[in-house]
Enzyme design. Structure first.
Site, short mmCIF file in Angstrom:
data_model
loop_
_atom_site.label_atom_id
_atom_site.label_comp_id
_atom_site.label_asym_id
_atom_site.label_seq_id
_atom_site.Cartn_x
_atom_site.Cartn_y
_atom_site.Cartn_z
N SER A 118 -2.77 -7.79 2.45
CA SER A 118 -3.15 -7.73 3.86
C SER A 118 -3.61 -9.10 4.32
CB SER A 118 -4.29 -6.73 4.06
OG SER A 118 -3.89 -5.44 3.68
N ARG B 71 -1.43 -6.43 -8.56
CA ARG B 71 -0.34 -7.36 -8.26
C ARG B 71 -0.24 -8.33 -9.42
NH1 ARG B 71 -2.65 -7.40 -2.32
NH2 ARG B 71 -4.42 -7.22 -3.68
N LYS C 87 -17.27 -6.23 10.17
CA LYS C 87 -17.35 -7.49 10.93
C LYS C 87 -16.19 -8.42 10.63
CE LYS C 87 -21.90 -7.21 10.48
NZ LYS C 87 -22.74 -7.70 9.43
N HIS D 24 0.84 -1.21 0.00
CA HIS D 24 0.00 0.00 0.00
C HIS D 24 0.87 1.25 0.00
CE1 HIS D 24 -3.13 -2.63 2.23
NE2 HIS D 24 -3.64 -2.40 1.04
#
Ligand code: ADP
Length: 164
Positions: A132, A94, A43, A19
């Site tokens: 991530s 990517r 959530k 990032h």
């Protein structure tokens, strides 16, 4: 000349060096970069939106000449882009695996808002496999993620997954 504003949306759960690389490249292309942190997946997220924003604020420095803002958003991205006056959406690519989803999103967003253009940037090769999701998975299993995220993020991951 008109100010050029771009929005870089993502979950940033958590911020990685991939990032940061994209943020650096995007900063060079606009006068104002708005980092838009997605809240509607709350959530599923490991870090709260406040924690994710704090990580970004702590680790991101805009180069001189570019104004950087960090905001949270939910709902339609093109509506958010319009609200902040951005006509550019920045996304990172990517491998081929990112392409199909990104392609669909870019075309859908163009349909919803033809005046907003999506641009794709590639990070340095060394971050081309960093996501991530993978960083969280490795950290959860006790692996070392230093060098893939800023140090304070690696530390936050260690604490989050510390075994009782
Ligand atoms: P991730 O896909 O890592 O879980 P995000 O949803 O926060 O994270 O990603 C936001 C944007 O940043 C997406 O366009 C994603 O493709 C891009 N991105 C994330 N990591 C990288 C990387 N290592 N190289 C290039 N682009 C990346």
């Amino acid at each position: 000349m008109r100010e050029r504003t771009a929005v870089y949306p993502g979950s940033f759960d958590p911020l990685t060096n991939g990032h940061l690389d994209i943020i650096g490249r995007a900063s060079g292309l606009c006068d104002r970069l708005v980092l838009a942190v997605l809240v509607n997946e709350e959530k599923k997220a490991l870090f709260s939106v406040e924690e994710r924003i704090a990580m970004i604020r702590e680790n991101v420095r805009a180069p001189q000449g570019t104004a950087l803002e960090v905001r949270q958003f939910s709902g339609l991205l093109v509506e958010f882009a319009e609200k902040v006056g951005a006509r550019i959406i920045v996304r990172g690519l990517r491998a081929v695996s990112d392409f199909e989803y990104e392609f669909q999103m870019a075309l859908m967003n163009r349909r919803l808002s033809p005046q907003v253009e999506t641009v794709f940037l590639m990070a340095k090769e060394e971050y081309s496999y960093v996501s991530s999701r993978l960083v969280k998975e490795v950290a959860r299993l006790g692996g070392d993620v230093r060098g893939l995220t800023p140090d304070s993020v690696a530390q936050a991951l260690r604490e989050r997954f510390r075994r009782p």
